[in-house]
Write a protein that holds these residues in place. Structure first.
Motif, PDB file in Angstrom:
ATOM      1  N   MET A   1       0.304  -1.317   0.169  1.00  0.00           N
ATOM      2  CA  MET A   1      -0.163  -0.333  -0.112  1.00  0.00           C
ATOM      3  C   MET A   1       0.948   1.288   0.240  1.00  0.00           C
ATOM      4  N   ARG A   2       1.315   1.458   0.862  1.00  0.00           N
ATOM      5  CA  ARG A   2       2.922   2.208   0.477  1.00  0.00           C
ATOM      6  C   ARG A   2       3.381   2.833  -0.747  1.00  0.00           C
ATOM      7  N   SER A   3       3.661   1.804  -1.368  1.00  0.00           N
ATOM      8  CA  SER A   3       4.567   2.001  -2.620  1.00  0.00           C
ATOM      9  C   SER A   3       3.436   2.398  -3.875  1.00  0.00           C
ATOM     10  N   GLU A   4       1.922   2.020  -3.110  1.00  0.00           N
ATOM     11  CA  GLU A   4       0.951   2.064  -5.096  1.00  0.00           C
ATOM     12  C   GLU A   4       0.623   3.268  -4.131  1.00  0.00           C
ATOM     13  N   ARG A   5       0.524   3.869  -3.446  1.00  0.00           N
ATOM     14  CA  ARG A   5      -0.902   4.825  -2.577  1.00  0.00           C
ATOM     15  C   ARG A   5      -0.322   6.094  -2.438  1.00  0.00           C
ATOM     16  N   PHE A   6       1.255   5.393  -1.201  1.00  0.00           N
ATOM     17  CA  PHE A   6       1.876   6.667  -0.673  1.00  0.00           C
ATOM     18  C   PHE A   6       3.326   7.013  -0.606  1.00  0.00           C
ATOM     19  N   GLY A   7       4.056   6.205  -1.996  1.00  0.00           N
ATOM     20  CA  GLY A   7       5.216   5.907  -2.294  1.00  0.00           C
ATOM     21  C   GLY A   7       6.105   7.377  -2.135  1.00  0.00           C
ATOM     22  N   ASP A   8       5.060   8.233  -2.376  1.00  0.00           N
ATOM     23  CA  ASP A   8       5.794   9.797  -2.293  1.00  0.00           C
ATOM     24  C   ASP A   8       6.078  10.493  -1.015  1.00  0.00           C
ATOM     25  N   ILE A   9       5.952  10.150  -0.071  1.00  0.00           N
ATOM     26  CA  ILE A   9       6.047  10.580   1.176  1.00  0.00           C
ATOM     27  C   ILE A   9       7.125   9.442   2.248  1.00  0.00           C
ATOM     28  N   PRO A  10       8.228  10.520   2.422  1.00  0.00           N
ATOM     29  CA  PRO A  10       8.842   9.552   2.738  1.00  0.00           C
ATOM     30  C   PRO A  10       9.093   8.946   4.319  1.00  0.00           C
ATOM     31  N   ALA A  11       9.741   7.877   4.480  1.00  0.00           N
ATOM     32  CA  ALA A  11       9.472   7.428   5.856  1.00  0.00           C
ATOM     33  C   ALA A  11      10.564   7.470   6.852  1.00  0.00           C
ATOM     34  N   THR A  12      10.783   7.564   7.162  1.00  0.00           N
ATOM     35  CA  THR A  12      11.108   7.394   9.000  1.00  0.00           C
ATOM     36  C   THR A  12      11.085   6.453   9.377  1.00  0.00           C
ATOM     37  N   PHE A  13      12.914   5.877   9.485  1.00  0.00           N
ATOM     38  CA  PHE A  13      13.574   3.494  10.106  1.00  0.00           C
ATOM     39  C   PHE A  13      13.116   4.025  11.895  1.00  0.00           C
ATOM     40  N   LEU A  14      11.908   3.241  12.255  1.00  0.00           N
ATOM     41  CA  LEU A  14      12.665   3.009  13.658  1.00  0.00           C
ATOM     42  C   LEU A  14      13.655   2.086  14.314  1.00  0.00           C
ATOM     43  N   GLY A  15      13.557   0.997  14.269  1.00  0.00           N
ATOM     44  CA  GLY A  15      14.637   0.473  13.630  1.00  0.00           C
ATOM     45  C   GLY A  15      13.732  -1.459  13.497  1.00  0.00           C
ATOM     46  N   LEU A  16      14.034  -2.802  14.183  1.00  0.00           N
ATOM     47  CA  LEU A  16      14.596  -3.554  14.560  1.00  0.00           C
ATOM     48  C   LEU A  16      13.323  -4.755  14.981  1.00  0.00           C
ATOM     49  N   ALA A  17      12.233  -4.949  15.042  1.00  0.00           N
ATOM     50  CA  ALA A  17      12.288  -5.989  16.656  1.00  0.00           C
ATOM     51  C   ALA A  17      11.362  -6.856  15.891  1.00  0.00           C
ATOM     52  N   ASN A  18      10.772  -7.769  16.808  1.00  0.00           N
ATOM     53  CA  ASN A  18      10.012  -8.843  16.485  1.00  0.00           C
ATOM     54  C   ASN A  18      10.157  -9.807  15.047  1.00  0.00           C
ATOM     55  N   GLY A  19      11.418 -10.218  14.215  1.00  0.00           N
ATOM     56  CA  GLY A  19      11.602 -10.227  13.046  1.00  0.00           C
ATOM     57  C   GLY A  19      11.197  -9.292  12.118  1.00  0.00           C
ATOM     58  N   SER A  20      10.497  -8.654  12.302  1.00  0.00           N
ATOM     59  CA  SER A  20      10.375  -7.053  12.037  1.00  0.00           C
ATOM     60  C   SER A  20      11.230  -6.004  11.813  1.00  0.00           C
ATOM     61  N   ALA A  21      11.212  -5.028  10.391  1.00  0.00           N
ATOM     62  CA  ALA A  21      11.293  -3.275  10.462  1.00  0.00           C
ATOM     63  C   ALA A  21      10.426  -2.388  11.046  1.00  0.00           C
ATOM     64  N   TRP A  22      10.435  -1.740  11.124  1.00  0.00           N
ATOM     65  CA  TRP A  22       9.482  -0.841  11.584  1.00  0.00           C
ATOM     66  C   TRP A  22       9.574   1.061  10.569  1.00  0.00           C
ATOM     67  N   PHE A  23       8.368   1.552  10.434  1.00  0.00           N
ATOM     68  CA  PHE A  23       9.311   2.661   9.870  1.00  0.00           C
ATOM     69  C   PHE A  23       7.816   3.832  10.242  1.00  0.00           C
ATOM     70  N   THR A  24       8.267   4.864  10.323  1.00  0.00           N
ATOM     71  CA  THR A  24       6.756   5.502  10.391  1.00  0.00           C
ATOM     72  C   THR A  24       7.060   6.980   9.204  1.00  0.00           C
ATOM     73  N   LEU A  25       5.643   6.914   9.034  1.00  0.00           N
ATOM     74  CA  LEU A  25       5.050   8.324   7.535  1.00  0.00           C
ATOM     75  C   LEU A  25       4.296   9.403   8.590  1.00  0.00           C
ATOM     76  N   VAL A  26       4.566  10.690   7.397  1.00  0.00           N
ATOM     77  CA  VAL A  26       3.412  11.574   8.667  1.00  0.00           C
ATOM     78  C   VAL A  26       2.467  11.697   7.086  1.00  0.00           C
TER      79      VAL A  26
END
Length: 322
Positions: free
Chosen positions: A74-99
């Protein structure tokens, strides 16, 4: 277990009990500037994006108390122009946030059926990891919004290092800016069998809390405890002991909790910040809360933990009173 081990275990437990604290995430600061690695993570199938609106609210499932994570697709198809901030790695996944802006927020709500949730609400409802991640995301994105221009030369800034540094665009000498946190002390002061609590004007009827205030330049944490208690209540503090800390990105604070011992019970309100301050014994707190004439802060705040700890040492469970 030795006395020292018991003490260390108790201290660790106090810190992890604070809302927003103790989340187990590897922030991977050494790889934030590895753009290829970050792009691979952004596209990975198990990566999740925490979406915030321009006011710092998160989006959660409409009929469940958990975040509405945005998928990489969904991010790449609909919101790909919004830069994301990398939060870190946890529980086997990467976590980001975007506004997202308001138009994008409306689109996301229509696509997912999501609803908005404030950080204060999340701290009382969401599981510890999700609430802590939300606090982390809100804090870092608030800082990004506050530093759009260089404080040294006024040039526009550019967010770099996957959201964790801001660089001004002055060609004559770009300045680098790093995330900031405003430290504040919060303290429960005791004298004999009583603790000192105060209330501010405008608080709900009967609400009392521990005293707090921001640390000033050139001041140690312990000095701030002594000064703030003296300024707000006139009470003189003999010594203070660290209790625990709590991220408090509302909007950008770190609350550093202490217990302290007073020289006497002489109260002299010295400014208009507090409407009242008084000494409460255990019986005062128990009877006041049972009668509905006294209320303490909700479990969201480290203030609640300080009062809870003080009562627990005297054999009273605060949770049974609220």
């Amino acid at each position: 277990m030795s006395v020292g081990q018991e003490r260390d275990k108790a201290a660790a437990s106090r810190a992890r009990e604070n809302v927003f604290a103790g989340i187990d995430i590897d922030r991977m600061s050494e790889r934030r500037e590895d753009r290829l690695w970050i792009e691979e993570l952004e596209a990975a199938g198990d990566t999740r994006f925490l979406v915030l609106d321009s006011e710092g609210n998160a989006f959660v499932m409409a009929h469940a108390e958990e975040p509405q994570w945005m998928s990489p697709t969904m991010r790449s198809e609909r919101f790909g122009d919004i830069p994301a901030t990398f939060l870190g790695l946890a529980n086997g996944s990467a976590w980001f946030t975007l506004v997202v802006d308001e138009a994008q927020a409306s689109l996301y709500i229509s696509l997912c059926g999501a609803r908005r949730m404030s950080l204060r609400e999340a701290g009382l409802i969401l599981p510890a990891f999700e609430a802590g991640l939300f606090a982390y995301a809100k804090g870092i994105t608030h800082w990004q919004r506050q530093i759009r221009f260089c404080s040294q030369c006024g040039a526009p800034t550019l967010v770099v290092a996957s959201g964790h540094r801001v660089q001004c665009t002055n060609p004559d000498g770009p300045h680098m800016h790093f995330p900031r946190t405003d430290a504040a002390i919060i303290v429960i002061v005791e004298h004999g069998d009583a603790c000192l609590l105060g209330r501010q004007r405008g608080w709900p009827t009967g609400r009392y809390s521990t005293l707090a205030g921001f640390i000033e330049p050139g001041e140690s944490l312990e000095d701030a405890v002594r000064r703030e208690v003296r300024e707000e209540s006139g009470v003189e503090v003999l010594h203070a002991t660290y209790h625990s800390s709590q991220p408090w990105p509302l909007p950008a604070s770190l609350m550093v909790g202490f217990t302290a011992t007073a020289k006497s019970r002489d109260i002299r309100l010295r400014d208009e910040e507090l409407e009242d301050a008084r000494w409460f014994t255990v019986d005062d707190i128990v009877q006041g809360m049972q009668a509905g004439t006294l209320a303490v802060p909700p479990p969201l705040s480290v203030s609640y933990r300080l009062i809870e700890h003080w009562l627990a040492l005297r054999g009273v469970d605060l949770g049974s009173l609220v």
